[in-house]
Design a protein around this motif. Structure first.
Motif, mmCIF file in Angstrom:
data_model
loop_
_atom_site.group_PDB
_atom_site.id
_atom_site.type_symbol
_atom_site.label_atom_id
_atom_site.label_comp_id
_atom_site.label_asym_id
_atom_site.label_seq_id
_atom_site.Cartn_x
_atom_site.Cartn_y
_atom_site.Cartn_z
ATOM 1 N N ARG A 29 0.775 -1.240 0.021
ATOM 2 C CA ARG A 29 -0.006 0.103 0.109
ATOM 3 C C ARG A 29 0.835 1.162 -0.190
ATOM 4 O O ARG A 29 2.057 1.471 0.531
ATOM 5 C CB ARG A 29 -0.978 -0.004 1.375
ATOM 6 C CG ARG A 29 -1.867 1.088 1.106
ATOM 7 C CD ARG A 29 -2.961 0.762 2.216
ATOM 8 N NE ARG A 29 -2.667 0.128 3.459
ATOM 9 C CZ ARG A 29 -3.600 -0.065 4.335
ATOM 10 N NH1 ARG A 29 -4.916 0.012 4.184
ATOM 11 N NH2 ARG A 29 -3.038 -0.598 5.505
ATOM 12 N N GLN A 148 -4.891 -7.060 -4.088
ATOM 13 C CA GLN A 148 -5.941 -7.156 -3.090
ATOM 14 C C GLN A 148 -5.371 -7.045 -1.792
ATOM 15 O O GLN A 148 -4.255 -8.188 -1.700
ATOM 16 C CB GLN A 148 -6.791 -8.381 -3.313
ATOM 17 C CG GLN A 148 -7.769 -8.209 -4.429
ATOM 18 C CD GLN A 148 -8.552 -6.872 -4.761
ATOM 19 O OE1 GLN A 148 -9.458 -6.648 -3.746
ATOM 20 N NE2 GLN A 148 -8.838 -6.467 -5.884
ATOM 21 N N TRP A 149 -5.395 -6.468 -0.792
ATOM 22 C CA TRP A 149 -4.771 -6.384 0.602
ATOM 23 C C TRP A 149 -6.099 -5.961 1.507
ATOM 24 O O TRP A 149 -6.421 -4.512 1.464
ATOM 25 C CB TRP A 149 -3.632 -5.327 0.414
ATOM 26 C CG TRP A 149 -3.130 -4.854 1.774
ATOM 27 C CD1 TRP A 149 -2.842 -3.880 2.361
ATOM 28 C CD2 TRP A 149 -2.621 -6.188 2.853
ATOM 29 N NE1 TRP A 149 -2.159 -3.851 3.505
ATOM 30 C CE2 TRP A 149 -1.926 -5.247 3.882
ATOM 31 C CE3 TRP A 149 -2.355 -7.358 2.746
ATOM 32 C CZ2 TRP A 149 -1.540 -5.762 4.921
ATOM 33 C CZ3 TRP A 149 -1.711 -8.081 3.892
ATOM 34 C CH2 TRP A 149 -1.217 -7.268 4.946
ATOM 35 N N ASP A 150 -6.245 -6.758 2.690
ATOM 36 C CA ASP A 150 -6.925 -6.279 3.387
ATOM 37 C C ASP A 150 -6.423 -6.342 4.932
ATOM 38 O O ASP A 150 -7.172 -6.394 5.832
ATOM 39 C CB ASP A 150 -8.408 -7.330 3.662
ATOM 40 C CG ASP A 150 -7.855 -8.956 3.909
ATOM 41 O OD1 ASP A 150 -6.789 -9.001 4.177
ATOM 42 O OD2 ASP A 150 -8.878 -9.724 3.888
ATOM 43 N N GLY A 151 -5.213 -6.344 5.022
ATOM 44 C CA GLY A 151 -4.509 -6.132 6.237
ATOM 45 C C GLY A 151 -4.364 -7.748 6.756
ATOM 46 O O GLY A 151 -3.259 -7.644 7.543
ATOM 47 N N GLN A 152 -4.818 -8.852 6.191
ATOM 48 C CA GLN A 152 -4.626 -10.014 6.607
ATOM 49 C C GLN A 152 -4.025 -11.006 5.464
ATOM 50 O O GLN A 152 -3.350 -11.935 5.595
ATOM 51 C CB GLN A 152 -5.685 -10.632 7.375
ATOM 52 C CG GLN A 152 -6.143 -9.993 8.563
ATOM 53 C CD GLN A 152 -5.095 -10.116 9.720
ATOM 54 O OE1 GLN A 152 -4.228 -11.100 9.815
ATOM 55 N NE2 GLN A 152 -4.845 -9.067 10.431
ATOM 56 N N ARG A 153 -4.616 -10.739 4.302
ATOM 57 C CA ARG A 153 -4.284 -11.498 2.965
ATOM 58 C C ARG A 153 -3.779 -10.416 1.875
ATOM 59 O O ARG A 153 -4.503 -9.550 1.685
ATOM 60 C CB ARG A 153 -5.304 -12.475 2.976
ATOM 61 C CG ARG A 153 -5.850 -13.538 3.783
ATOM 62 C CD ARG A 153 -7.027 -14.178 3.438
ATOM 63 N NE ARG A 153 -7.208 -14.852 2.027
ATOM 64 C CZ ARG A 153 -6.531 -15.865 2.099
ATOM 65 N NH1 ARG A 153 -6.100 -16.741 3.068
ATOM 66 N NH2 ARG A 153 -6.569 -16.712 0.620
#
Length: 342
Positions: A29, A148-153
Protein backbone atom coordinates in the motif's frame (compact mmCIF):
# COMPACT_ATOMS: atom_id res chain seq x y z
CA UNK A 1 10.29 -14.60 -18.72
CA UNK A 2 11.98 -11.18 -18.81
CA UNK A 3 9.79 -9.16 -16.44
CA UNK A 4 10.95 -7.69 -13.14
CA UNK A 5 8.91 -10.32 -11.31
CA UNK A 6 10.80 -13.01 -13.20
CA UNK A 7 14.14 -11.52 -12.24
CA UNK A 8 13.15 -11.53 -8.56
CA UNK A 9 11.89 -15.12 -8.75
CA UNK A 10 15.04 -16.29 -10.51
CA UNK A 11 17.24 -14.61 -7.90
CA UNK A 12 15.37 -16.18 -4.96
CA UNK A 13 15.66 -19.67 -6.47
CA UNK A 14 19.31 -19.22 -7.38
CA UNK A 15 20.22 -17.95 -3.92
CA UNK A 16 18.40 -20.85 -2.26
CA UNK A 17 20.33 -23.32 -4.43
CA UNK A 18 23.55 -21.63 -3.30
CA UNK A 19 22.59 -22.08 0.36
CA UNK A 20 21.64 -18.48 1.11
CA UNK A 21 18.66 -17.27 3.09
CA UNK A 22 16.52 -14.57 1.48
CA UNK A 23 13.44 -12.44 2.03
CA UNK A 24 10.75 -11.37 -0.39
CA UNK A 25 9.52 -7.79 0.07
CA UNK A 26 6.26 -6.55 -1.50
CA UNK A 27 4.81 -3.03 -1.60
CA UNK A 28 1.26 -3.57 -0.35
CA UNK A 29 0.00 0.00 0.00
CA UNK A 30 1.13 3.57 -0.63
CA UNK A 31 0.01 7.04 0.43
CA UNK A 32 1.05 10.25 -1.31
CA UNK A 33 3.76 10.13 -3.95
CA UNK A 34 5.50 6.77 -3.64
CA UNK A 35 8.42 5.74 -5.86
CA UNK A 36 7.10 2.22 -6.59
CA UNK A 37 3.49 1.04 -6.96
CA UNK A 38 1.68 -1.58 -4.90
CA UNK A 39 2.74 -5.04 -5.99
CA UNK A 40 6.37 -4.08 -6.63
CA UNK A 41 8.76 -6.83 -5.55
CA UNK A 42 12.25 -6.97 -4.14
CA UNK A 43 14.38 -9.98 -3.19
CA UNK A 44 16.87 -9.46 -0.36
CA UNK A 45 19.66 -11.96 0.31
CA UNK A 46 21.05 -12.65 3.79
CA UNK A 47 24.34 -10.92 2.93
CA UNK A 48 22.59 -7.84 1.55
CA UNK A 49 22.42 -8.51 -2.20
CA UNK A 50 19.30 -7.06 -3.81
CA UNK A 51 17.18 -7.86 -6.86
CA UNK A 52 14.23 -5.62 -7.73
CA UNK A 53 13.18 -2.51 -5.81
CA UNK A 54 10.50 -1.06 -3.55
CA UNK A 55 11.67 2.58 -3.56
CA UNK A 56 14.27 4.88 -4.99
CA UNK A 57 17.06 3.31 -2.91
CA UNK A 58 17.05 4.66 0.65
CA UNK A 59 14.49 2.17 1.92
CA UNK A 60 16.47 -0.62 0.28
CA UNK A 61 19.55 0.56 2.17
CA UNK A 62 17.71 0.36 5.49
CA UNK A 63 16.34 -3.09 4.66
CA UNK A 64 19.83 -4.31 3.74
CA UNK A 65 21.20 -3.17 7.10
CA UNK A 66 18.39 -4.87 8.96
CA UNK A 67 18.69 -8.06 6.90
CA UNK A 68 22.42 -8.30 7.65
CA UNK A 69 21.62 -7.79 11.33
CA UNK A 70 19.29 -10.80 11.26
CA UNK A 71 16.13 -8.84 12.08
CA UNK A 72 13.92 -10.69 9.61
CA UNK A 73 12.91 -14.17 10.75
CA UNK A 74 9.73 -16.12 11.36
CA UNK A 75 6.33 -15.32 9.79
CA UNK A 76 5.71 -12.39 7.43
CA UNK A 77 5.90 -8.94 8.96
CA UNK A 78 4.50 -5.55 7.99
CA UNK A 79 6.73 -2.48 7.88
CA UNK A 80 5.84 1.15 7.16
CA UNK A 81 8.22 3.82 5.95
CA UNK A 82 7.58 7.56 5.74
CA UNK A 83 4.93 7.82 8.45
CA UNK A 84 6.19 11.27 9.42
CA UNK A 85 7.54 14.11 7.27
CA UNK A 86 10.98 13.66 8.84
CA UNK A 87 10.97 9.94 8.07
CA UNK A 88 9.76 10.57 4.52
CA UNK A 89 12.64 12.99 4.00
CA UNK A 90 15.12 10.56 5.56
CA UNK A 91 14.12 7.76 3.21
CA UNK A 92 13.80 9.91 0.11
CA UNK A 93 10.02 9.63 -0.25
CA UNK A 94 8.64 12.64 -2.16
CA UNK A 95 5.71 14.76 -0.99
CA UNK A 96 5.47 13.00 2.36
CA UNK A 97 4.72 9.66 0.74
CA UNK A 98 4.30 6.52 2.82
CA UNK A 99 4.99 2.89 1.91
CA UNK A 100 3.64 -0.22 3.60
CA UNK A 101 5.67 -3.35 2.93
CA UNK A 102 5.07 -7.03 3.53
CA UNK A 103 8.33 -8.83 4.30
CA UNK A 104 8.38 -12.62 3.91
CA UNK A 105 11.62 -13.68 5.65
CA UNK A 106 11.73 -17.18 4.14
CA UNK A 107 9.42 -17.59 1.13
CA UNK A 108 8.75 -21.18 0.13
CA UNK A 109 11.17 -22.02 -2.70
CA UNK A 110 9.02 -24.84 -4.08
CA UNK A 111 6.07 -22.45 -4.45
CA UNK A 112 8.31 -19.87 -6.13
CA UNK A 113 9.52 -22.52 -8.57
CA UNK A 114 5.95 -23.44 -9.51
CA UNK A 115 5.11 -19.77 -10.02
CA UNK A 116 8.16 -19.32 -12.27
CA UNK A 117 7.19 -22.32 -14.38
CA UNK A 118 3.63 -21.13 -14.86
CA UNK A 119 4.76 -17.62 -15.79
CA UNK A 120 7.14 -19.08 -18.36
CA UNK A 121 4.12 -20.84 -19.85
CA UNK A 122 2.56 -17.42 -20.34
CA UNK A 123 -0.06 -17.90 -17.64
CA UNK A 124 -1.39 -15.06 -15.53
CA UNK A 125 -1.16 -16.05 -11.87
CA UNK A 126 -2.48 -14.86 -8.52
CA UNK A 127 -0.26 -15.36 -5.46
CA UNK A 128 -2.00 -15.06 -2.09
CA UNK A 129 -0.15 -14.80 1.23
CA UNK A 130 -1.77 -15.27 4.63
CA UNK A 131 0.16 -12.92 6.88
CA UNK A 132 -0.66 -14.76 10.11
CA UNK A 133 0.54 -18.17 8.94
CA UNK A 134 2.79 -17.39 5.98
CA UNK A 135 0.79 -19.86 3.88
CA UNK A 136 0.99 -19.17 0.14
CA UNK A 137 -1.55 -20.28 -2.49
CA UNK A 138 -1.31 -19.98 -6.28
CA UNK A 139 -4.18 -19.93 -8.75
CA UNK A 140 -4.94 -18.62 -12.22
CA UNK A 141 -5.86 -14.95 -12.48
CA UNK A 142 -7.79 -12.89 -15.02
CA UNK A 143 -6.41 -9.86 -16.83
CA UNK A 144 -8.74 -7.55 -14.95
CA UNK A 145 -7.55 -8.75 -11.55
CA UNK A 146 -5.61 -6.33 -9.36
CA UNK A 147 -3.72 -6.42 -6.08
CA UNK A 148 -5.95 -7.09 -3.06
CA UNK A 149 -4.90 -6.32 0.51
CA UNK A 150 -7.15 -6.40 3.56
CA UNK A 151 -4.52 -6.28 6.27
CA UNK A 152 -4.46 -10.06 6.67
CA UNK A 153 -4.26 -11.52 3.17
CA UNK A 154 -2.28 -10.16 0.24
CA UNK A 155 -3.09 -11.23 -3.33
CA UNK A 156 -0.74 -10.08 -6.08
CA UNK A 157 -1.05 -10.69 -9.82
CA UNK A 158 1.93 -11.84 -11.89
CA UNK A 159 2.46 -12.52 -15.55
CA UNK A 160 1.40 -10.97 -18.86
CA UNK A 161 -1.61 -8.85 -17.98
CA UNK A 162 -1.63 -7.24 -21.42
CA UNK A 163 -1.46 -8.75 -24.92
CA UNK A 164 0.17 -7.36 -28.05
CA UNK A 165 -0.48 -8.70 -31.54
CA UNK A 166 2.05 -7.50 -34.10
CA UNK A 167 1.19 -7.76 -37.79
CA UNK A 168 4.49 -8.14 -39.64
CA UNK A 169 7.65 -9.96 -38.61
CA UNK A 170 10.14 -7.41 -39.94
CA UNK A 171 12.95 -5.51 -38.25
CA UNK A 172 10.78 -3.21 -36.17
CA UNK A 173 8.88 -6.18 -34.76
CA UNK A 174 12.18 -7.78 -33.72
CA UNK A 175 12.78 -4.84 -31.38
CA UNK A 176 9.17 -4.19 -30.38
CA UNK A 177 8.45 -7.78 -29.28
CA UNK A 178 11.18 -8.12 -26.61
CA UNK A 179 10.55 -4.57 -25.36
CA UNK A 180 6.86 -5.38 -24.90
CA UNK A 181 7.66 -8.70 -23.21
CA UNK A 182 9.82 -6.78 -20.72
CA UNK A 183 6.70 -4.73 -19.89
CA UNK A 184 4.68 -7.88 -19.16
CA UNK A 185 2.86 -8.09 -22.50
CA UNK A 186 2.12 -11.50 -23.97
CA UNK A 187 3.34 -10.94 -27.53
CA UNK A 188 2.27 -12.76 -30.69
CA UNK A 189 3.18 -12.04 -34.31
CA UNK A 190 1.36 -12.69 -37.58
CA UNK A 191 2.99 -12.53 -40.99
CA UNK A 192 1.68 -14.59 -43.92
CA UNK A 193 4.78 -13.72 -45.94
CA UNK A 194 6.92 -16.84 -45.84
CA UNK A 195 10.19 -14.93 -46.25
CA UNK A 196 9.51 -13.11 -42.98
CA UNK A 197 7.66 -15.74 -40.94
CA UNK A 198 10.29 -18.43 -41.59
CA UNK A 199 13.05 -16.25 -40.11
CA UNK A 200 11.07 -15.15 -37.03
CA UNK A 201 12.91 -16.44 -33.97
CA UNK A 202 12.15 -14.03 -31.11
CA UNK A 203 11.88 -16.08 -27.93
CA UNK A 204 8.54 -15.82 -26.15
CA UNK A 205 6.72 -14.29 -29.13
CA UNK A 206 5.13 -17.03 -31.27
CA UNK A 207 4.39 -16.45 -34.95
CA UNK A 208 0.76 -17.33 -35.59
CA UNK A 209 -0.19 -18.89 -38.93
CA UNK A 210 -2.91 -17.45 -41.13
CA UNK A 211 -4.00 -14.22 -42.76
CA UNK A 212 -4.11 -11.09 -40.56
CA UNK A 213 -7.90 -10.72 -40.45
CA UNK A 214 -8.39 -14.35 -39.48
CA UNK A 215 -5.64 -14.16 -36.87
CA UNK A 216 -7.15 -11.02 -35.29
CA UNK A 217 -10.55 -12.70 -35.04
CA UNK A 218 -9.05 -15.88 -33.56
CA UNK A 219 -7.03 -13.75 -31.12
CA UNK A 220 -10.31 -12.50 -29.62
CA UNK A 221 -9.09 -9.02 -28.67
CA UNK A 222 -10.26 -7.66 -25.34
CA UNK A 223 -9.73 -4.33 -23.53
CA UNK A 224 -6.26 -5.58 -22.46
CA UNK A 225 -5.15 -6.11 -26.08
CA UNK A 226 -3.06 -3.89 -28.37
CA UNK A 227 -2.74 -4.53 -32.11
CA UNK A 228 -0.22 -2.80 -34.37
CA UNK A 229 0.23 -3.30 -38.11
CA UNK A 230 3.85 -3.00 -39.26
CA UNK A 231 4.07 -4.57 -42.72
CA UNK A 232 3.63 -1.23 -44.54
CA UNK A 233 1.68 -3.28 -47.09
CA UNK A 234 -1.96 -2.13 -47.22
CA UNK A 235 -3.09 -5.53 -48.50
CA UNK A 236 -1.99 -7.03 -45.17
CA UNK A 237 -2.28 -4.14 -42.73
CA UNK A 238 -5.80 -3.19 -43.78
CA UNK A 239 -6.97 -6.79 -43.36
CA UNK A 240 -5.89 -6.69 -39.73
CA UNK A 241 -7.20 -3.19 -39.09
CA UNK A 242 -10.70 -3.80 -40.40
CA UNK A 243 -11.19 -6.42 -37.67
CA UNK A 244 -9.06 -4.78 -34.98
CA UNK A 245 -10.89 -1.45 -35.14
CA UNK A 246 -14.23 -3.21 -34.54
CA UNK A 247 -12.83 -5.05 -31.52
CA UNK A 248 -12.54 -3.93 -27.87
CA UNK A 249 -8.71 -3.66 -28.19
CA UNK A 250 -7.50 -0.63 -26.24
CA UNK A 251 -4.91 0.28 -28.88
CA UNK A 252 -4.88 -0.18 -32.67
CA UNK A 253 -2.01 1.33 -34.63
CA UNK A 254 -0.44 1.22 -38.08
CA UNK A 255 2.97 2.11 -39.44
CA UNK A 256 3.38 4.66 -42.24
CA UNK A 257 3.50 8.33 -43.06
CA UNK A 258 0.80 10.85 -42.22
CA UNK A 259 -0.28 10.92 -45.87
CA UNK A 260 -0.43 7.12 -46.08
CA UNK A 261 -2.50 6.91 -42.94
CA UNK A 262 -4.90 9.58 -44.18
CA UNK A 263 -5.41 7.51 -47.33
CA UNK A 264 -5.83 4.38 -45.19
CA UNK A 265 -8.55 6.02 -43.11
CA UNK A 266 -10.39 7.00 -46.27
CA UNK A 267 -10.14 3.41 -47.61
CA UNK A 268 -11.46 2.03 -44.36
CA UNK A 269 -14.46 4.36 -44.51
CA UNK A 270 -15.27 3.79 -48.16
CA UNK A 271 -14.51 0.15 -48.81
CA UNK A 272 -14.93 -1.51 -45.43
CA UNK A 273 -17.92 -1.40 -43.13
CA UNK A 274 -16.32 0.85 -40.53
CA UNK A 275 -17.93 3.87 -38.88
CA UNK A 276 -16.22 7.21 -38.39
CA UNK A 277 -15.94 6.41 -34.68
CA UNK A 278 -14.19 3.11 -35.39
CA UNK A 279 -11.78 4.67 -37.89
CA UNK A 280 -11.03 7.45 -35.39
CA UNK A 281 -9.63 4.81 -33.03
CA UNK A 282 -6.68 4.21 -35.36
CA UNK A 283 -3.31 5.46 -34.14
CA UNK A 284 -1.52 6.28 -37.35
CA UNK A 285 1.30 6.96 -37.73
CA UNK A 286 1.75 4.60 -34.80
CA UNK A 287 4.01 5.82 -32.02
CA UNK A 288 4.87 9.04 -30.25
CA UNK A 289 6.74 11.61 -32.31
CA UNK A 290 10.32 11.39 -31.02
CA UNK A 291 12.14 11.85 -34.32
CA UNK A 292 12.61 8.11 -34.68
CA UNK A 293 14.27 6.70 -37.80
CA UNK A 294 15.93 3.39 -36.91
CA UNK A 295 13.98 0.19 -36.14
CA UNK A 296 14.71 0.27 -32.38
CA UNK A 297 13.77 3.95 -32.17
CA UNK A 298 10.50 3.30 -34.00
CA UNK A 299 9.76 0.32 -31.76
CA UNK A 300 10.42 2.50 -28.72
CA UNK A 301 8.05 5.21 -29.95
CA UNK A 302 5.28 2.66 -30.65
CA UNK A 303 5.61 0.99 -27.25
CA UNK A 304 5.69 4.39 -25.56
CA UNK A 305 2.36 5.30 -27.17
CA UNK A 306 0.85 1.92 -26.29
CA UNK A 307 1.97 2.44 -22.68
CA UNK A 308 0.55 5.96 -22.56
CA UNK A 309 -2.83 4.80 -23.85
CA UNK A 310 -2.81 1.84 -21.46
CA UNK A 311 -2.14 4.20 -18.57
CA UNK A 312 -4.86 6.64 -19.62
CA UNK A 313 -2.45 9.39 -20.65
CA UNK A 314 -3.28 11.64 -23.60
CA UNK A 315 -0.38 10.79 -25.89
CA UNK A 316 -1.47 13.05 -28.75
CA UNK A 317 0.92 15.81 -29.64
CA UNK A 318 1.34 17.97 -32.76
CA UNK A 319 3.64 16.67 -35.45
CA UNK A 320 5.67 19.06 -37.57
CA UNK A 321 3.98 19.83 -40.88
CA UNK A 322 7.12 18.74 -42.72
CA UNK A 323 7.11 15.34 -41.05
CA UNK A 324 5.54 13.46 -43.97
CA UNK A 325 7.62 10.30 -43.76
CA UNK A 326 7.24 9.34 -40.13
CA UNK A 327 8.59 5.89 -39.37
CA UNK A 328 9.16 4.80 -42.94
CA UNK A 329 12.57 5.18 -44.56
CA UNK A 330 15.09 2.38 -44.28
CA UNK A 331 13.39 0.93 -41.21
CA UNK A 332 10.50 -0.57 -43.16
CA UNK A 333 10.04 -2.92 -46.07
CA UNK A 334 9.03 -0.93 -49.15
CA UNK A 335 6.40 -2.56 -51.29
CA UNK A 336 6.87 -2.39 -55.08
CA UNK A 337 6.07 1.09 -56.26
CA UNK A 338 5.99 2.48 -52.73
CA UNK A 339 7.45 5.97 -52.42
CA UNK A 340 8.43 7.27 -49.01
CA UNK A 341 6.05 9.97 -47.90
CA UNK A 342 3.19 8.93 -50.15
Amino acid sequence: MHSQDGQVLDALQRWAAEGHGAALVTVVRTWGSAPRPPGAWMALRDDGLVQGSVSGGCIEDDLVVRMRAGEFAGPPVLQRYGVTQDEAARFGLPCGGTLELLIEPAPDVASLRVLSERLREGRLMRRTVDVATGTVTLDDACRGDTLQWDGQRLSTVHGPRWRLLIIGAGQIARYLAPMAIALDHAVSVCDPREEYATEWDVAGAPCLPGMPDDVVLAFQPDPHTAIVALTHDPKLDDMALLEALKSPAFYVGALGSRVNNAARRERLRQHFDLSDEEVARLHGPAGLHIGSHTPPEIALSILAEITAVKNGVDATRPRPASDTADQVGSATRRSPGCVVGE
